[in-house]
Design a protein around this motif. Structure first.
Motif, PDB file in Angstrom:
ATOM      1  N   GLY A  28     -40.521 -18.837 -11.611  1.00 13.02           N
ATOM      2  CA  GLY A  28     -39.658 -18.504 -12.744  1.00 13.02           C
ATOM      3  C   GLY A  28     -38.380 -17.818 -12.294  1.00 13.02           C
ATOM      4  N   GLU A  31     -35.969 -20.265 -10.781  1.00 11.52           N
ATOM      5  CA  GLU A  31     -35.292 -21.072 -11.795  1.00 11.52           C
ATOM      6  C   GLU A  31     -34.159 -20.285 -12.446  1.00 11.52           C
ATOM      7  OE1 GLU A  31     -38.433 -22.287 -14.363  1.00 11.52           O
ATOM      8  OE2 GLU A  31     -39.199 -23.774 -12.963  1.00 11.52           O
ATOM      9  N   TYR A  32     -34.368 -18.998 -12.727  1.00 16.55           N
ATOM     10  CA  TYR A  32     -33.314 -18.181 -13.313  1.00 16.55           C
ATOM     11  C   TYR A  32     -32.134 -18.020 -12.360  1.00 16.55           C
ATOM     12  CZ  TYR A  32     -36.111 -16.921 -17.359  1.00 16.55           C
ATOM     13  OH  TYR A  32     -36.831 -16.965 -18.503  1.00 16.55           O
TER      14      TYR A  32
END
Length: 75
Positions: A28, A31-32
């Motif tokens: 996650g 991805e950010y």
């Protein structure tokens, strides 16, 4: 006989998953970071397209400010 093969396959899959662990840990955050990089590139592209982003002028202004501060410090 088929049940024995299925049970063996399930045990093997569970053992492999336990050994490998969670392969998506930290996914996650990655991805950010990717989204932030793309957003930054888009902002620079838009500013460059409208001739608002002039790195040479910004650098000249900053260098002039530094030179002025050094001259004031010497006096």
């Amino acid at each position: 006989m088929t049940r024995m093969f299925v049970n063996t396959k399930v045990r093997m899959q569970k053992a492999i998953e336990a050994r490998i662990g969670d392969r998506e840990a930290g996914q996650g955050m990655l991805e950010y970071i990717g989204i932030l990089v793309v957003a930054a590139l888009l902002i620079v592209a838009v500013l460059a397209a409208f001739d608002v982003f002039d790195p040479e002028a910004i650098a000249d202004t900053q260098i002039g400010d530094i030179d002025e501060a050094l001259q004031n410090a010497r006096d």
